[in-house]
Scaffold this motif. Structure first.
Motif, PDB file in Angstrom:
ATOM      1  N   VAL A  99      19.375  82.967   8.559  1.00 46.61           N
ATOM      2  CA  VAL A  99      20.128  83.481   9.704  1.00 46.61           C
ATOM      3  C   VAL A  99      20.393  84.973   9.533  1.00 46.61           C
ATOM      4  O   VAL A  99      20.238  85.764  10.471  1.00 46.61           O
ATOM      5  CB  VAL A  99      21.455  82.709   9.873  1.00 46.61           C
ATOM      6  N   GLY A 100      20.768  85.386   8.330  1.00 50.11           N
ATOM      7  CA  GLY A 100      21.033  86.797   8.091  1.00 50.11           C
ATOM      8  C   GLY A 100      19.801  87.658   8.259  1.00 50.11           C
ATOM      9  O   GLY A 100      19.880  88.785   8.776  1.00 50.11           O
ATOM     10  N   ALA A 101      18.638  87.135   7.850  1.00 51.30           N
ATOM     11  CA  ALA A 101      17.405  87.903   7.950  1.00 51.30           C
ATOM     12  C   ALA A 101      17.005  88.148   9.400  1.00 51.30           C
ATOM     13  O   ALA A 101      16.415  89.185   9.729  1.00 51.30           O
ATOM     14  CB  ALA A 101      16.267  87.181   7.213  1.00 51.30           C
ATOM     15  N   VAL A 102      17.312  87.215  10.277  1.00 50.03           N
ATOM     16  CA  VAL A 102      16.895  87.326  11.682  1.00 50.03           C
ATOM     17  C   VAL A 102      17.984  87.937  12.559  1.00 50.03           C
ATOM     18  O   VAL A 102      17.716  88.817  13.378  1.00 50.03           O
ATOM     19  CB  VAL A 102      16.503  85.942  12.246  1.00 50.03           C
ATOM     20  N   CYS A 103      19.212  87.495  12.380  1.00 53.79           N
ATOM     21  CA  CYS A 103      20.272  87.811  13.337  1.00 53.79           C
ATOM     22  C   CYS A 103      21.024  89.092  13.023  1.00 53.79           C
ATOM     23  O   CYS A 103      21.687  89.640  13.915  1.00 53.79           O
ATOM     24  CB  CYS A 103      21.257  86.643  13.412  1.00 53.79           C
ATOM     25  N   GLY A 104      20.958  89.561  11.807  1.00 56.44           N
ATOM     26  CA  GLY A 104      21.671  90.788  11.472  1.00 56.44           C
ATOM     27  C   GLY A 104      23.161  90.653  11.731  1.00 56.44           C
ATOM     28  O   GLY A 104      23.804  89.709  11.276  1.00 56.44           O
ATOM     29  N   ALA A 105      23.740  91.596  12.486  1.00 58.98           N
ATOM     30  CA  ALA A 105      25.170  91.590  12.760  1.00 58.98           C
ATOM     31  C   ALA A 105      25.600  90.355  13.553  1.00 58.98           C
ATOM     32  O   ALA A 105      26.756  89.929  13.461  1.00 58.98           O
ATOM     33  CB  ALA A 105      25.566  92.863  13.513  1.00 58.98           C
ATOM     34  N   GLU A 106      24.665  89.784  14.330  1.00 59.98           N
ATOM     35  CA  GLU A 106      25.014  88.603  15.124  1.00 59.98           C
ATOM     36  C   GLU A 106      25.222  87.369  14.253  1.00 59.98           C
ATOM     37  O   GLU A 106      25.716  86.347  14.736  1.00 59.98           O
ATOM     38  CB  GLU A 106      23.903  88.317  16.154  1.00 59.98           C
ATOM     39  N   ALA A 107      24.853  87.447  12.978  1.00 60.66           N
ATOM     40  CA  ALA A 107      25.015  86.304  12.077  1.00 60.66           C
ATOM     41  C   ALA A 107      26.478  85.909  11.923  1.00 60.66           C
ATOM     42  O   ALA A 107      26.776  84.764  11.555  1.00 60.66           O
ATOM     43  CB  ALA A 107      24.408  86.627  10.708  1.00 60.66           C
ATOM     44  N   GLN A 108      27.397  86.821  12.211  1.00 56.89           N
ATOM     45  CA  GLN A 108      28.819  86.494  12.101  1.00 56.89           C
ATOM     46  C   GLN A 108      29.251  85.472  13.147  1.00 56.89           C
ATOM     47  O   GLN A 108      30.334  84.872  13.023  1.00 56.89           O
ATOM     48  CB  GLN A 108      29.654  87.764  12.253  1.00 56.89           C
ATOM     49  N   ARG A 109      28.437  85.281  14.173  1.00 57.28           N
ATOM     50  CA  ARG A 109      28.764  84.276  15.199  1.00 57.28           C
ATOM     51  C   ARG A 109      28.098  82.939  14.908  1.00 57.28           C
ATOM     52  O   ARG A 109      28.078  82.042  15.746  1.00 57.28           O
ATOM     53  CB  ARG A 109      28.353  84.791  16.582  1.00 57.28           C
ATOM     54  N   HIS A 110      27.561  82.813  13.705  1.00 58.53           N
ATOM     55  CA  HIS A 110      26.985  81.546  13.247  1.00 58.53           C
ATOM     56  C   HIS A 110      27.860  80.991  12.132  1.00 58.53           C
ATOM     57  O   HIS A 110      28.283  81.706  11.239  1.00 58.53           O
ATOM     58  CB  HIS A 110      25.562  81.763  12.725  1.00 58.53           C
ATOM     59  N   ARG A 111      28.157  79.705  12.186  1.00 57.72           N
ATOM     60  CA  ARG A 111      28.958  79.091  11.143  1.00 57.72           C
ATOM     61  C   ARG A 111      28.278  77.808  10.664  1.00 57.72           C
ATOM     62  O   ARG A 111      27.473  77.202  11.384  1.00 57.72           O
ATOM     63  CB  ARG A 111      30.367  78.792  11.636  1.00 57.72           C
ATOM     64  N   THR A 112      28.616  77.424   9.443  1.00 56.97           N
ATOM     65  CA  THR A 112      28.050  76.211   8.864  1.00 56.97           C
ATOM     66  C   THR A 112      29.148  75.234   8.505  1.00 56.97           C
ATOM     67  O   THR A 112      30.263  75.645   8.139  1.00 56.97           O
ATOM     68  CB  THR A 112      27.218  76.522   7.606  1.00 56.97           C
ATOM     69  N   GLU A 113      28.829  73.948   8.599  1.00 56.58           N
ATOM     70  CA  GLU A 113      29.764  72.885   8.234  1.00 56.58           C
ATOM     71  C   GLU A 113      28.956  71.778   7.557  1.00 56.58           C
ATOM     72  O   GLU A 113      28.007  71.259   8.140  1.00 56.58           O
ATOM     73  CB  GLU A 113      30.464  72.309   9.463  1.00 56.58           C
ATOM     74  N   GLY A 114      29.321  71.439   6.329  1.00 58.21           N
ATOM     75  CA  GLY A 114      28.618  70.351   5.667  1.00 58.21           C
ATOM     76  C   GLY A 114      28.841  70.336   4.172  1.00 58.21           C
ATOM     77  O   GLY A 114      29.272  71.333   3.585  1.00 58.21           O
ATOM     78  N   PRO A 115      28.543  69.215   3.528  1.00 59.24           N
ATOM     79  CA  PRO A 115      28.712  69.080   2.080  1.00 59.24           C
ATOM     80  C   PRO A 115      27.618  69.827   1.323  1.00 59.24           C
ATOM     81  O   PRO A 115      26.639  70.294   1.921  1.00 59.24           O
ATOM     82  CB  PRO A 115      28.596  67.569   1.858  1.00 59.24           C
ATOM     83  N   GLU A 116      27.791  69.939   0.030  1.00 60.35           N
ATOM     84  CA  GLU A 116      26.786  70.573  -0.818  1.00 60.35           C
ATOM     85  C   GLU A 116      25.518  69.709  -0.843  1.00 60.35           C
ATOM     86  O   GLU A 116      25.559  68.518  -1.130  1.00 60.35           O
ATOM     87  CB  GLU A 116      27.316  70.749  -2.242  1.00 60.35           C
TER      88      GLU A 116
END
Length: 225
Positions: A99-116
């Motif tokens: 996500v960081g490689a593609v979205c750049g600054a917009e990556a801050q509007r992406h969140r993750t939820e889940g176990p290890e």
């Protein structure tokens, strides 16, 4: 050993333990074989990306930019795996890196939820490339193409007929109304075919009007909780 007259009177024996040397040689051969396998896989991925990126349908500059962006995501995934000595790698890290490689600054509007959850190298690369396509679509046309859209990647470990499975959802919200595509592009084919082949997964793309949802249901061999 010999006496002064040349007659042998004893035997001198020197013993050396070559076990570790033999093990080192076996490890070296294993590493060479593994490296050869990885190089072949990487070249196959690059070849597929090139074939799909350079079709002459779009302007040359656009096609080249698309190809270079996909290579950048592939490189980011390889860098992540290298830091982990090409052993298991966290699903969280794979997703955030892609996500960081593609979205750049917009990556801050992406969140993750889940176990290890940890992934094998081959599965990690496949998931990274799939997230590249999802992110690219979100930035161009989906939730990340506007200032108020968000994306959530959520996963859990469930069971189907007693077998543990990874259930992952990519959920876009707050973007422009979604219109289902008239034909499948390379990104859609990669998402549906690459994951289905590499993970023996069931993949569904739901082009709902409120935002795209990608659902993944994969068996846990190749990934681990």
């Amino acid at each position: 050993m010999y006496r002064a007259d040349g007659e042998a009177f004893g035997l001198h024996v020197v013993g050396r333990d070559v076990t570790e040397r033999k093990r080192a040689g076996e490890r070296q051969q294993l590493l060479i074989s593994e490296l050869n396998h990885r190089v072949k896989n990487t070249l196959a991925i690059i070849q597929a990306l090139a074939q799909q990126s350079f079709k002459g349908v779009l302007p040359p500059d656009t096609e080249r930019a698309s190809f270079e962006a996909r290579l950048a995501t592939l490189a980011a995934a390889h860098n992540l795996l290298t830091r982990q000595s090409w052993e298991s790698v966290s699903l969280e890290d794979v997703v955030q890196t892609a996500v960081g490689a593609v979205c750049g600054a917009e990556a801050q509007r992406h969140r993750t939820e889940g176990p290890e959850v940890t992934l094998t190298p081959q599965v990690a690369v496949s998931i990274a490339m799939v997230f590249h396509e999802l992110c690219t679509n979100a930035v161009k046309y989906g939730a990340l193409s506007t200032g108020r859209g968000t994306v959530t990647t959520r996963w859990e470990i469930g069971r189907t007929q007693g077998e543990p499975r990874l259930k992952l959802h990519w959920i876009e919200e707050g973007g422009p109304p979604v219109v289902p595509p008239e034909r499948k592009g390379f990104g859609t084919r990669m998402i549906q075919r690459a994951l289905a082949a590499d993970l023996d997964a069931q993949v569904e793309l739901d082009f709902r009007r409120d935002g795209l949802i990608c659902r993944l249901d994969a068996p846990l061999p190749g990934v681990a909780a």
